[in-house]
Design a protein around this motif. Structure first.
Motif, short mmCIF file in Angstrom:
data_model
loop_
_atom_site.label_atom_id
_atom_site.label_comp_id
_atom_site.label_asym_id
_atom_site.label_seq_id
_atom_site.Cartn_x
_atom_site.Cartn_y
_atom_site.Cartn_z
N ASP A 77 -43.18 42.24 36.32
CA ASP A 77 -42.66 43.61 36.34
C ASP A 77 -41.98 43.98 35.03
OD1 ASP A 77 -40.37 42.12 36.43
OD2 ASP A 77 -39.61 42.94 38.30
N LEU A 78 -42.19 43.23 34.00
CA LEU A 78 -41.64 43.43 32.64
C LEU A 78 -40.20 42.96 32.49
CD1 LEU A 78 -42.77 46.91 31.15
CD2 LEU A 78 -43.51 44.65 30.44
N TRP A 266 -55.17 62.70 34.26
CA TRP A 266 -53.72 62.55 34.32
C TRP A 266 -53.03 63.89 34.12
CZ3 TRP A 266 -51.12 59.04 36.59
CH2 TRP A 266 -49.75 58.90 36.37
N MET A 268 -54.47 66.96 34.55
CA MET A 268 -54.86 68.00 35.52
C MET A 268 -54.39 67.72 36.94
SD MET A 268 -58.62 69.16 34.13
CE MET A 268 -58.77 70.66 35.09
N GLN A 270 -53.08 64.20 37.95
CA GLN A 270 -52.40 62.90 38.04
C GLN A 270 -53.09 62.00 39.08
OE1 GLN A 270 -48.21 64.37 38.47
NE2 GLN A 270 -47.87 62.85 36.89
N ARG A 275 -53.97 60.95 45.71
CA ARG A 275 -54.77 59.94 44.99
C ARG A 275 -56.29 60.19 45.14
NH1 ARG A 275 -51.87 54.16 45.42
NH2 ARG A 275 -52.93 53.94 43.43
N TYR A 285 -53.24 52.55 35.05
CA TYR A 285 -52.03 53.10 34.45
C TYR A 285 -50.91 53.22 35.48
CZ TYR A 285 -49.10 56.17 31.60
OH TYR A 285 -48.07 56.70 30.89
N ARG A 286 -51.26 53.72 36.66
CA ARG A 286 -50.26 53.86 37.73
C ARG A 286 -49.63 52.53 38.09
NH1 ARG A 286 -49.83 57.68 42.12
NH2 ARG A 286 -49.42 55.82 43.33
N PHE A 289 -47.47 51.38 34.81
CA PHE A 289 -46.32 52.12 34.30
C PHE A 289 -45.59 52.95 35.35
CE2 PHE A 289 -49.10 51.44 30.61
CZ PHE A 289 -48.25 50.58 29.92
N ILE A 290 -46.05 52.89 36.59
CA ILE A 290 -45.30 53.57 37.65
C ILE A 290 -44.85 52.55 38.69
CG2 ILE A 290 -45.51 55.22 39.55
CD1 ILE A 290 -47.11 56.99 37.67
N MET A 291 -45.79 51.65 39.04
CA MET A 291 -45.43 50.62 40.03
C MET A 291 -44.89 49.35 39.35
SD MET A 291 -46.28 52.29 42.73
CE MET A 291 -46.27 51.14 44.10
N TRP A 292 -45.04 49.25 38.05
CA TRP A 292 -44.61 48.07 37.29
C TRP A 292 -45.26 46.78 37.79
CZ3 TRP A 292 -43.06 50.00 33.13
CH2 TRP A 292 -42.35 51.21 33.13
#
Lengths: 325, 426
Positions: A77-78, A266, A268, A270, A275, A285-286, A289-292
């Motif tokens: 998760d970074l 993304w 127009m 997302q 979904r 990407y989701r 950078f959103i769910m990590w």
């Protein structure tokens, strides 16, 4: 070099291109060392020129590929150290219904991109090649290609709103039944975005096909015409087969581009609503950078890359084989 | 060729030397006054941060260097990636509640409870506010921005239709019905251009009916498909079916234009929308006003959704002590006054001069300070993001197809159960 009173041979020893003749004028012992250095330098020199490019490719491309592959086997998760999970991310991806939907949407994008920018580009190139005023038309068709994807997405978002240009035009033309919320429901939203994307991609593929058409020797066309070939036979039997190399390039670029479809979607939708319009690149990407879930995103990236590589190799092999026949 | 070869090596040496010289330059610069980086993804905060940094320099000897990221996703990735290292930004903006919980759990944030307590003791902040910025009685973030979620209404639309600001739920429904029958959409709601906007009415309906139930769902104690939740969602579905909301796809991601044009009369959103409307030339008090949505029940009358943007301090930053000293100053009345005056952001410091607050929000700020409202964390941060990020998509589906209510809530509950099970019911 001359100022030190040294013989010309010494001057030559610093220049790897001029060392042949003077070497014989000197004793072997005094010449052997500089000659080896020169030879070594001569061997190394080309690689030194390649070094910056190699470092760039190695550092930016190969390292990224290896890193992505490595993290696809981890849970990361970074902020906490990566934890090895084997193939779990790949299993999760394949079992995830959203991944399946993204995969299907990506295939729709691929089909749409082959039909509209590639097929449409070919059609336009063949038609525009022969009509007056083609320069102006070509410029107009190419013009959207100079816009960034974000701008294209913003323009088409307005076009597709309920009271946007498209619906208003349809209503004005008495086609009320066709007016609809274009970006709301699947699969209309994906198809609508493919049209928006094609608006921009049509010009470049048309130009490539036009270049291809210009490389066809005119005598071949003339000979076929003398043999009585009509426009249809000329296109299917002469032009299309001879356009095969350029078609391969356009198809490959289009397929790779559609598998990487991200920015337009993304901006127009997302990937939504719900979904429903997500593509594999958006899923990746989701997850990242959103769910990590860097590992899961890495797995999606690897799957995506594998599909593109397998397709590209198979397609190129088949095309090149046919070209060689 | 010879000249080229001669030039190659000096050029290479020069190229290698330039970074070394630049590094030397930055080392030499350390003798200058202490300056710490303050990162965020909101460009419109830049002037305010710079002004507070300037003020701080004179008082504490600590200045700030504002680092702006233009993309939220890039910003989050950069901050998270650096946090475990000593390259972490000493000061950075984040999202509160559960959005900062994983950073807290990983021990990456400095504990700022003592700083909070010092300012609470001086009467500068309500004690209840600290809870939104931490967990288990400890605080890990400072309030850079506090927003309340209110209904914006177009004064011209209300005047043209002879409407007054509603004070009860029945009055609100009467306003909605009047607007609808006069051809104006009562409420704006967009789930196409704005993916996350689907949670706005979910959380609002929940806290207007049963705020305790809302909190219970957020903590995983009550299921999303609990009959009580279903009943509340059915009320929202009735409003959707009654045609009280704008249609999906009515507008792209620009909400200001249709509101200014009077396409819809009311818009439920954070009070930070004030800035967007000001930029669109719509003036508070003249063109629009705000009101807190009336409760459907008595308990719901005292509820108010709060959104906070915390200033966080990286525990691994080599400048940790300096950052903590600056943070203490930032909470002060003096710094908050500068901040409010230069950033157009409503200061949460109760002792900050009233004239620094936007006029239409003064009453609300005073009501909160007087304890007239119970504050409930916005859905986005009230429950783990792993749940939120999936449930907002389901709620979006519900807005598009209200008949799918039960499927949506069952799906949401499945997502929540999966998360709480994997998180060990934390």
């Amino acid at each position: 070099m001359q100022a030190g009173g040294l013989p010309d041979t010494n001057q030559v020893s610093t220049d790897p291109l001029r060392n042949e003749v003077p070497v014989t004028a000197l004793g072997e012992a005094s010449v052997e060392t500089p000659t080896r250095a020169q030879a070594l330098l001569r061997k190394i020199e080309p690689y030194l020129y390649l070094l910056p490019a190699l470092l760039l490719v190695g550092g930016l491309l190969l390292y990224s590929v290896a890193h992505t592959l490595a993290i696809s086997f981890t849970d990361w998760d970074l902020i906490t150290p990566p934890r090895f999970v084997g193939l779990q991310n790949y299993i999760d991806a394949v079992r995830d219904p959203t991944f399946t939907r993204s995969f299907t949407n990506t295939l729709v994008w691929t089909g749409g991109s082959l039909l509209l920018p590639v097929g449409g580009g070919l059609l336009l190139a063949v038609v525009l090649e022969r009509i007056p005023g083609q320069r102006v038309l070509k410029t107009l068709i190419y013009l959207p290609a100079i816009l960034s994807t974000t701008v294209v997405a913003a323009i088409w978002s307005y076009v597709y709103t309920n009271n946007g240009v498209l619906n208003e035009t349809l209503r004005w033309a008495g086609l009320d039944a066709l007016a609809r919320p274009w970006l709301v429901f699947a699969p209309t939203n994906t198809l609508a975005m493919i049209v928006a994307s094609s608006w921009r991609a049509l010009g470049p593929s048309m130009v490539l096909f036009l270049v291809g058409l210009q490389t066809i020797p005119p005598e071949l066309i003339e000979a076929a015409k003398i043999d009585g070939a009509g426009e249809r036979i000329l296109f299917w039997r002469i032009k299309l087969p001879l356009l095969r190399p350029i078609t391969a390039v356009v198809v490959i670029m289009s397929v790779i581009g559609s598998f990487m479809t991200f920015d337009l979607v993304w901006v127009m939708t997302q990937g939504g609503p719900g979904r429903s319009s997500e593509t594999l690149a958006v899923t990746m990407y989701r997850q990242a950078f959103i769910m990590w879930r860097m590992g899961y995103a890495g797995a999606v990236a690897v799957i995506l890359s594998a599909i593109v590589i397998v397709f590209s190799i198979s397609y190129l092999r088949a095309t090149l084989k046919r070209s060689a026949l | 060729m010879k000249r080229y070869s001669n030039a190659f090596w000096p050029l290479l040496v020069a190229l290698l030397l330039v970074p070394a010289l630049l590094m030397g330059g930055s080392i030499a610069a350390q003798d200058d006054p202490v300056v710490i980086d303050w990162a965020n993804d909101a460009a419109w905060h830049e002037a305010g941060q710079d002004a507070v940094g300037e003020a701080s320099l004179g008082v504490t000897g600590i200045g700030v260097n504002t680092v702006i990221f233009t993309s939220t996703d890039t910003y989050q990735a950069a901050v998270r990636g650096a946090l475990p290292t000593d390259d972490a930004f000493p000061l950075f903006d984040w999202w509160f509640g559960y959005r900062m919980k994983d950073l807290v759990d990983a021990g990456l944030l400095a504990d700022v409870t003592d700083i909070w307590q010092g300012h609470i003791d001086k009467g500068e902040y309500p004690a209840s506010m600290m809870g939104s910025f931490g967990f288990d009685g400890r605080a890990y973030g400072l309030p850079k921005m506090i927003n309340y979620w209110v209904v914006f209404y177009n004064k011209h639309v209300f005047a043209e239709n002879g409407l007054e600001v509603p004070t009860t739920w029945d009055e609100l429904m009467a306003v909605a019905e009047a607007l609808k029958s006069n051809g104006v959409t009562p409420f704006g709601l967009d789930v196409v251009g704005c993916r996350w906007c689907s949670f706005i009415w979910f959380e609002e309906m929940m806290v207007r009916v049963d705020p305790a139930l809302y909190q219970s769902v957020m903590s995983g104690e009550t299921a999303y498909n609990d009959p009580q939740v279903v009943a509340i969602m059915e009320q929202w579905r009735d409003l959707l079916d009654a045609g009280y909301f704008s249609q999906p796809g009515d507008f792209s991601d620009n909400w200001e234009a249709p509101f200014v044009n009077g396409d819809f009369g009311m818009y439920l959103i954070g009070d930070w929308w004030t800035g967007s409307l000001e930029r669109a030339g719509f003036v508070a008090g003249e063109d629009y006003g705000v009101f807190v949505m009336p409760g459907i029940t008595e308990a719901g009358n005292r509820s108010l959704i709060i959104e906070g943007r915390p200033l966080l301090i990286a525990a691994n930053s080599p400048q940790l002590d300096v950052a903590l000293e600056f943070a203490d100053y930032f909470m002060s009345v003096e710094a908050q006054t500068v901040w409010a005056e230069t950033s157009d952001i409503n200061s949460p410091n109760l002792l900050a001069p009233e004239e620094t607050r936007p006029g239409h929000l003064v009453d609300l700020a005073n009501a909160v300070a007087n304890g007239e409202y119970e504050l409930y964390t916005r859905y986005w941060e009230a429950t783990p993001p792993q749940i939120v990020e999936q449930v907002v998509d389901l709620l979006g589906q519900f807005v598009l197809d209200p008949a799918a209510l039960q499927t949506v809530l069952d799906g949401a509950e499945q997502i929540a159960q999966d998360y709480w099970a994997s998180a060990g019911g934390e």
